[in-house]
Motif scaffolding. Structure first.
Motif, PDB file in Angstrom:
ATOM      1  N   GLN A 108     -73.370 -50.479 121.166  1.00  0.00           N
ATOM      2  CA  GLN A 108     -73.536 -51.450 122.251  1.00  0.00           C
ATOM      3  C   GLN A 108     -74.841 -52.211 122.099  1.00  0.00           C
ATOM      4  N   ALA A 109     -75.894 -51.504 121.669  1.00  0.00           N
ATOM      5  CA  ALA A 109     -77.175 -52.183 121.437  1.00  0.00           C
ATOM      6  C   ALA A 109     -77.039 -53.231 120.334  1.00  0.00           C
ATOM      7  N   ILE A 110     -76.327 -52.893 119.266  1.00  0.00           N
ATOM      8  CA  ILE A 110     -76.122 -53.843 118.170  1.00  0.00           C
ATOM      9  C   ILE A 110     -75.319 -55.054 118.662  1.00  0.00           C
ATOM     10  N   ASN A 111     -74.316 -54.812 119.492  1.00  0.00           N
ATOM     11  CA  ASN A 111     -73.564 -55.926 120.079  1.00  0.00           C
ATOM     12  C   ASN A 111     -74.491 -56.903 120.786  1.00  0.00           C
ATOM     13  N   GLU A 112     -75.437 -56.356 121.554  1.00  0.00           N
ATOM     14  CA  GLU A 112     -76.360 -57.192 122.315  1.00  0.00           C
ATOM     15  C   GLU A 112     -77.316 -57.955 121.397  1.00  0.00           C
ATOM     16  N   LEU A 113     -77.806 -57.300 120.365  1.00  0.00           N
ATOM     17  CA  LEU A 113     -78.704 -57.975 119.416  1.00  0.00           C
ATOM     18  C   LEU A 113     -78.005 -59.170 118.779  1.00  0.00           C
ATOM     19  N   ALA A 114     -76.757 -58.983 118.372  1.00  0.00           N
ATOM     20  CA  ALA A 114     -76.007 -60.072 117.748  1.00  0.00           C
ATOM     21  C   ALA A 114     -75.636 -61.150 118.759  1.00  0.00           C
ATOM     22  N   ARG A 115     -75.346 -60.749 119.972  1.00  0.00           N
ATOM     23  CA  ARG A 115     -74.911 -61.708 120.996  1.00  0.00           C
ATOM     24  C   ARG A 115     -75.998 -62.710 121.342  1.00  0.00           C
ATOM     25  N   VAL A 116     -77.240 -62.238 121.511  1.00  0.00           N
ATOM     26  CA  VAL A 116     -78.305 -63.143 121.957  1.00  0.00           C
ATOM     27  C   VAL A 116     -78.916 -63.949 120.809  1.00  0.00           C
ATOM     28  N   LEU A 117     -78.480 -63.688 119.574  1.00  0.00           N
ATOM     29  CA  LEU A 117     -78.962 -64.451 118.420  1.00  0.00           C
ATOM     30  C   LEU A 117     -78.163 -65.741 118.306  1.00  0.00           C
ATOM     31  N   LYS A 118     -78.866 -66.848 118.167  1.00  0.00           N
ATOM     32  CA  LYS A 118     -78.165 -68.128 118.084  1.00  0.00           C
ATOM     33  C   LYS A 118     -77.580 -68.314 116.685  1.00  0.00           C
ATOM     34  N   PRO A 119     -76.509 -69.097 116.553  1.00  0.00           N
ATOM     35  CA  PRO A 119     -75.991 -69.434 115.226  1.00  0.00           C
ATOM     36  C   PRO A 119     -77.094 -70.073 114.371  1.00  0.00           C
ATOM     37  N   GLY A 120     -77.230 -69.585 113.148  1.00  0.00           N
ATOM     38  CA  GLY A 120     -78.296 -70.039 112.270  1.00  0.00           C
ATOM     39  C   GLY A 120     -79.561 -69.223 112.390  1.00  0.00           C
ATOM     40  N   GLY A 154     -92.117 -70.284 113.503  1.00  0.00           N
ATOM     41  CA  GLY A 154     -93.118 -71.337 113.580  1.00  0.00           C
ATOM     42  C   GLY A 154     -93.277 -71.793 115.009  1.00  0.00           C
ATOM     43  N   PRO A 155     -93.922 -72.932 115.219  1.00  0.00           N
ATOM     44  CA  PRO A 155     -94.147 -73.431 116.577  1.00  0.00           C
ATOM     45  C   PRO A 155     -92.848 -73.551 117.373  1.00  0.00           C
ATOM     46  N   GLY A 156     -92.819 -72.886 118.518  1.00  0.00           N
ATOM     47  CA  GLY A 156     -91.682 -73.001 119.415  1.00  0.00           C
ATOM     48  C   GLY A 156     -90.482 -72.148 119.079  1.00  0.00           C
ATOM     49  N   THR A 157     -90.538 -71.375 117.998  1.00  0.00           N
ATOM     50  CA  THR A 157     -89.410 -70.494 117.678  1.00  0.00           C
ATOM     51  C   THR A 157     -89.228 -69.479 118.803  1.00  0.00           C
ATOM     52  N   LYS A 158     -88.016 -69.331 119.283  1.00  0.00           N
ATOM     53  CA  LYS A 158     -87.738 -68.385 120.364  1.00  0.00           C
ATOM     54  C   LYS A 158     -87.410 -67.022 119.760  1.00  0.00           C
ATOM     55  N   VAL A 159     -88.255 -66.041 120.091  1.00  0.00           N
ATOM     56  CA  VAL A 159     -88.156 -64.710 119.483  1.00  0.00           C
ATOM     57  C   VAL A 159     -88.099 -63.650 120.577  1.00  0.00           C
ATOM     58  N   ILE A 160     -87.253 -62.651 120.386  1.00  0.00           N
ATOM     59  CA  ILE A 160     -87.275 -61.472 121.249  1.00  0.00           C
ATOM     60  C   ILE A 160     -87.488 -60.247 120.369  1.00  0.00           C
ATOM     61  N   ASP A 161     -88.429 -59.416 120.785  1.00  0.00           N
ATOM     62  CA  ASP A 161     -88.750 -58.160 120.107  1.00  0.00           C
ATOM     63  C   ASP A 161     -88.208 -57.039 120.991  1.00  0.00           C
ATOM     64  N   ASP A 199     -83.810 -67.681 118.501  1.00  0.00           N
ATOM     65  CA  ASP A 199     -83.767 -68.037 117.082  1.00  0.00           C
ATOM     66  C   ASP A 199     -83.943 -66.808 116.194  1.00  0.00           C
ATOM     67  N   VAL A 200     -84.748 -65.865 116.656  1.00  0.00           N
ATOM     68  CA  VAL A 200     -85.033 -64.649 115.891  1.00  0.00           C
ATOM     69  C   VAL A 200     -84.963 -63.451 116.825  1.00  0.00           C
ATOM     70  N   VAL A 201     -84.273 -62.409 116.381  1.00  0.00           N
ATOM     71  CA  VAL A 201     -84.189 -61.153 117.124  1.00  0.00           C
ATOM     72  C   VAL A 201     -84.733 -60.045 116.238  1.00  0.00           C
ATOM     73  N   ILE A 202     -85.678 -59.270 116.784  1.00  0.00           N
ATOM     74  CA  ILE A 202     -86.283 -58.149 116.060  1.00  0.00           C
ATOM     75  C   ILE A 202     -85.961 -56.864 116.804  1.00  0.00           C
ATOM     76  N   ALA A 203     -85.523 -55.855 116.070  1.00  0.00           N
ATOM     77  CA  ALA A 203     -85.296 -54.525 116.644  1.00  0.00           C
ATOM     78  C   ALA A 203     -85.831 -53.519 115.632  1.00  0.00           C
ATOM     79  N   LEU A 222     -83.498 -54.333 107.323  1.00  0.00           N
ATOM     80  CA  LEU A 222     -82.313 -55.115 106.996  1.00  0.00           C
ATOM     81  C   LEU A 222     -82.385 -56.455 107.712  1.00  0.00           C
ATOM     82  N   TYR A 223     -82.051 -57.519 106.985  1.00  0.00           N
ATOM     83  CA  TYR A 223     -82.129 -58.871 107.517  1.00  0.00           C
ATOM     84  C   TYR A 223     -80.729 -59.496 107.510  1.00  0.00           C
ATOM     85  N   PHE A 224     -80.427 -60.209 108.609  1.00  0.00           N
ATOM     86  CA  PHE A 224     -79.102 -60.802 108.787  1.00  0.00           C
ATOM     87  C   PHE A 224     -79.245 -62.233 109.297  1.00  0.00           C
ATOM     88  N   ALA A 225     -78.259 -63.037 108.985  1.00  0.00           N
ATOM     89  CA  ALA A 225     -78.199 -64.401 109.513  1.00  0.00           C
ATOM     90  C   ALA A 225     -76.888 -64.569 110.263  1.00  0.00           C
TER      91      ALA A 225
END
Length: 243
Positions: free
Chosen positions: A104-116, A12-19, A88-92, A231-234
């Protein structure tokens, strides 16, 4: 054509997303339309230039809200230039099958994702992909091509080992699987083959018109032959002091 179900991402408005590995930008554009602050991240400068051009066009015609932000960043998915929990949201989508050091790529995807936050990962599905590989070496054995075939449960476990929780698995693009089987059978570059051309016209018509018949047909076939698995993860929120 979206592979990720955006209704599951809470954008939504202001959600921080990286694709990450945005390619031509299809998921980045949808995030921008929904008001996100989107980073379209890729290593291909040509693709990013095209994505930036379309971001600017979307802003000019009001296709994205005025408050939304969009930028393109060139870099390596193995070393994302962001701090822990930056998004807030990471898409790969459809990138891990190309990366030799996928862990290593998966490590990075999880690392930059905020809790929640929510992580969405899509890859080619095992069965449709195995058929493509069996029909054609040209389909995958090329520079930058697919170097592995994932089983969904194996990829799920590989990602959850990085501290995120699996919440859902879906399949998509069943109508595209036979198209790729046909291309692999006659030659991946044989775009002018009459059968390939006819099927491509069908897919374009379906994407542009979204007729109920093909939409229902694809939904029914997705669990069987969907070309992609999503696949979706939190990422769990760490609560301190028993709160």
């Amino acid at each position: 054509m979206l592979t990720v179900d955006f209704d599951r991402l809470g954008i939504g408005p202001g959600t921080k997303v990286i694709d990450v590995g945005c390619g031509a930008g299809r998921h980045s554009f949808e995030a921008y339309r929904r008001g996100a602050d989107i980073v379209a991240f890729d290593q291909n400068a040509g693709d990013l230039a095209d994505v930036q051009t379309l971001f600017e066009a979307m802003a000019e015609v009001g296709e994205a809200p005025d408050y939304a932000k969009a930028e393109t960043v060139r870099g390596d998915a193995l070393d994302l230039p962001y701090g822990d929990g930056a998004f807030d949201v990471v898409i790969a989508s459809e990138i891990l099958e190309h990366i030799p050091r996928d862990g290593q790529a998966i490590n990075e995807l999880a690392r930059v994702l905020k809790p929640g936050g929510v992580l969405a990962v899509t890859v080619p599905r095992w069965l449709p992909e195995r058929i493509c590989w069996a029909l054609s070496d040209e389909y995958h054995a090329n520079e930058g091509g697919h170097i592995r075939i994932y089983r969904a449960d194996e990829l799920r476990d590989k990602i959850t080992a990085r501290g995120v929780r699996h919440i859902r698995t879906e399949h998509a693009h069943a109508l595209h699987a036979p198209y790729w089987w046909l291309k692999c059978a006659v030659g991946v570059t044989a775009e002018k083959n009459p059968l390939v051309s006819a099927y491509h016209r069908l897919l374009v018509w379906d994407m542009m018109s979204a007729p109920p018949l093909t939409r229902v047909t694809e939904r029914l076939l997705d669990p069987l032959i969907g070309k992609s698995v999503a696949l979706y993860f939190a990422k769990p929120v760490v609560r301190l002091g028993g709160n």
